[in-house]
Design an enzyme around this catalytic site. Structure first.
Site, mmCIF file in Angstrom:
data_model
loop_
_atom_site.group_PDB
_atom_site.id
_atom_site.type_symbol
_atom_site.label_atom_id
_atom_site.label_comp_id
_atom_site.label_asym_id
_atom_site.label_seq_id
_atom_site.Cartn_x
_atom_site.Cartn_y
_atom_site.Cartn_z
ATOM 1 C CG HIS A 121 -52.440 22.715 -17.248
ATOM 2 N ND1 HIS A 121 -51.389 23.536 -17.570
ATOM 3 C CD2 HIS A 121 -53.552 23.371 -17.657
ATOM 4 C CE1 HIS A 121 -51.850 24.621 -18.127
ATOM 5 N NE2 HIS A 121 -53.132 24.557 -18.197
ATOM 6 C CG ASN A 122 -52.215 22.487 -12.150
ATOM 7 O OD1 ASN A 122 -51.557 22.690 -13.166
ATOM 8 N ND2 ASN A 122 -51.663 22.331 -10.981
#
EC number: 2.3.1.191
Lengths: 347, 347, 347
Positions: free
Chosen positions: B241-242
């Site tokens: 994520h991210n």
């Protein structure tokens, strides 16, 4: 799905000792068995469990002597381990028995199914696909155009086989494995971008191969990526384009084989091992888990470990030495001090 | 699907030498080609094969001189390699041509398909999904609500795209890849259990990206996980994520990028490499297979290897030294013995 | 899906400062927020953003003091971070809300669905399957015969659960994860080939577990592979047959656990870690990324790293020493030269 001691003894050509009508509906280890379970005792090391187990039936060797009272019904056979393995297989064959065409499924009008096929709901069988006899294509599988399967092939749910791939007989592929996706081939351009190199080859999987869940085996750029007869490939293994895995070679989970590398026959590969591209690995090589192989291996039947890889014993010794490094550094420092003093003395 | 030398020469703007009516139905390497195959010779190193190949047609450079008799029909062109690459592409485009909506499929009434779409059987297209032109959604794909795809996107069978994700144009995603599943975010509680942190961001995949089979790209906690234009990601790669993958960056199979790490542009990552979280990696960095990267890299265009990573040359030198450790220890032991003797002499 | 500051303040039991009717339709980080976004400020380190953000609404602590003018509407609450986390959850629950049975799906007549079920199109639910209440089975999932699910279980698209597996309550399994495929068990034959050992056990997943995309968890040979209550398993993780993952243990992406290994409770495993088979790992152990664990660990709550693994500090120290090896070798060479001279002097 209940079987009596009598039924099982007949199947195994054994003799019953105790209640021949006691029934079981599952198989279990002797130390974990509950009432209603069938178990076995082959290794004398575990004899103690024979007198305490809750198994309703225990298969034992004809030669097994009893040194205390036994609550279970016994079935005596020549080889308890083999007999139990046979039961395991029969149990599984029974549990996994499927046949017929479930609806809705998609079977192209030109596809040929063999005898006794199972095609699950939401399975897709493309143009000119040929299945041998006794093939099981579970739900949500996708078999692209012009793929050929031999006899007794099982594709568990969600397997994908891209076009033109060829799969032999007695092959089992577990869920989510992807056979024949594009090799990772891109030609660099002057501006830093890449142009895809079309991957027009295929994957050939020979007889008696098993492939684990979510493994990926890429098609060749041209020619074939080949998995040879009897090879066993575990979950999440990556086999890149134009690679080859030899006869009866075993590859544990999460290992990766880069493009055009040829792994020989009878090779044993631990988990999370990596092979660089364009290598040739000798027959019978063995690799410890997490080994990194960056050059070809010509000598057969050797053991290897470490990254970059070394002969296994050297790898172990090197790591003992790494642990001792602070100690070695200390010894060198002491020598330096002594020598400083000695030089003073001598001068 | 047969083509004559004359057909192919016209397509490539080349000239035929030999039987212009000989036909081929497949492409092959010159050393492996059978009758009915078309091949090419570009590298003078392989000229010998020109005189022994079974290929029915061989594409050669205009400048190619012959030093022995040739059995194949030749097609002469300016650049044999480029001409063959063009044929590979055309062959693949032809093989992979699909259009129309197969039944049963699930297309939400609010979804918008572009022109010339292919939607395979058992594909699922959710609410408010928008597809550009020439998109191919193979069977068993799942596109969740509110996903947008650009033009010329191909999702091979079994691709999953979670809600709100955005995919650009000319993107190819291979079977089993999962785009936009939840990031791995949990907040620890006092009792040792964890509370899930809702992952409400998305994944953005820019133009010209290719993603391999069974790769996983998690949605951001908030904001976006981003795969920039031209990046190529191989099978079984994990992007957390991210994270962000830069323009034209290439990541080989089974590598993993932890949360919030930003990989620059033109980076080349070997297989089974791991990046810790919250790092920034400079443009043009290159990583050998199995490298472990645990800190940010500010200097562009350097090569790295090892775990934890070192400059590639230092990594290689360190490993040579590791192999020599038993020898070094022996030298220190000898010094210790000599010095013991020397001290006696001196005293 | 628009909410006003007044609505949100009521939900959070907070007070509005500014325009109570301003509306938002998304959540964002304060430094990235656009108009129409709601954000929060909890960490004083980021206070500067409060005066520059484009967020329409910002949730702040009651104790937050203002040192400059603010453009956003503020909602004051006791704990801004907790309040925002609550909103994240509500947002996600709303986004992920699904119910009803989509067509075509395959639900065996003997299967029992609980209340408020969602079964997506092309999902397959086999014989004697039992689902608790509020279960969501997304499209293209496959649940084999005799599987049991507790309450509030979500299977995202493409999850496969093989027969006889048992899944508890509040379990989330992401796309492409395969639960219960065969363990990798083969008995060698004299001719080098292998005979498959039937894998008749199952997988048990206890309550409150989350499993990532394309993870693979194999069924036991006999008995069960067990994922204990509260464990969190990331994408592409492999758990082999008869392994056990303890309560509240967290395993990051691409790690692998070999057969029969028991991982304790509260263990934290970094990415790409490997565990050999038949190990027992103490509660609270922590493993750095890419660690290779080849023996059991009895001491709880220790940190480990490296391959083969060492106490984490020793591992770091060993790697510092490895970098210094060329230097150490140089010092030994100098000592050797000095001693050669000294010996001459002394003799």
């Amino acid at each position: 799905m209940q079987f009596t001691a009598k039924d099982i003894a007949m199947l195994l050509n054994g003799t019953v000792e105790g209640d021949a009508l006691v029934a079981v509906n599952q198989l279990a280890k002797i130390e974990e068995a509950q009432q209603g379970s069938l178990s076995f005792l082959a290794n004398p090391k575990y004899e103690q469990f024979l007198y305490t187990t809750n198994a309703s039936i225990v298969i034992v060797n004809n030669s097994q002597q009893l040194t205390a009272p036994v609550n279970s019904t016994l079935i005596r056979v020549e080889n308890a381990y083999s007999a139990f393995t046979l039961l395991l297989e029969k149990y599984n064959t029974f549990k996994l028995y499927k046949e017929g065409i479930e609806q809705p499924s998609f079977i192209h009008e030109t596809a040929k199914l063999g005898e006794n096929a199972y095609v699950g709901a939401f399975a897709y069988i493309g143009q000119d696909v040929k299945l041998g006899n006794n093939c099981k294509v579970y739900p949500n599988c996708y078999i692209a155009d012009n793929v050929t399967l031999g006899d007794n092939v099982t594709l568990f749910p969600g397997v994908v086989v891209y076009f033109d791939c060829v799969i032999g007989s007695n092959v089992t592929i577990h869920s989510g494995a992807i056979i024949g996706s594009d090799g990772f081939g891109f030609a660099p351009n002057a501006d830093g971008s890449y142009t895809k190199i079309a991957q027009i080859g295929n994957v050939i999987i020979e007889d008696d191969v098993e492939i684990g869940s979510n493994a990926t085996i890429d098609r060749a750029t041209m020619g074939s990526t080949v998995i040879r007869k009897g090879a066993k490939i575990d979950n999440l293994v990556q086999v890149a384009h134009n690679a080859e895995v030899g006869n009866n070679t075993v590859i544990a989970a999460q290992s990766g084989i880069s493009g055009s590398t040829k792994i020989g026959a009878r090779v044993v590969v631990g988990g999370q091992v990596g092979f660089a591209g364009h290598l040739t690995i000798a027959d019978g090589s063995q690799f410890g888990a997490q080994t990194g192989v960056n050059s070809s291996i010509k000598e057969a039947d050797k053991q290897w470990g470490g990254t970059p890889y070394l002969p296994y014993k050297d790898y172990l010794r090197a790591h003992v030495n790494i642990r001792r490094l602070p100690d070695l550094e200390q010894r060198v420092r002491e020598l330096e001090n002594i020598i400083k003093d000695l030089k003073k003395d001598v001068q």
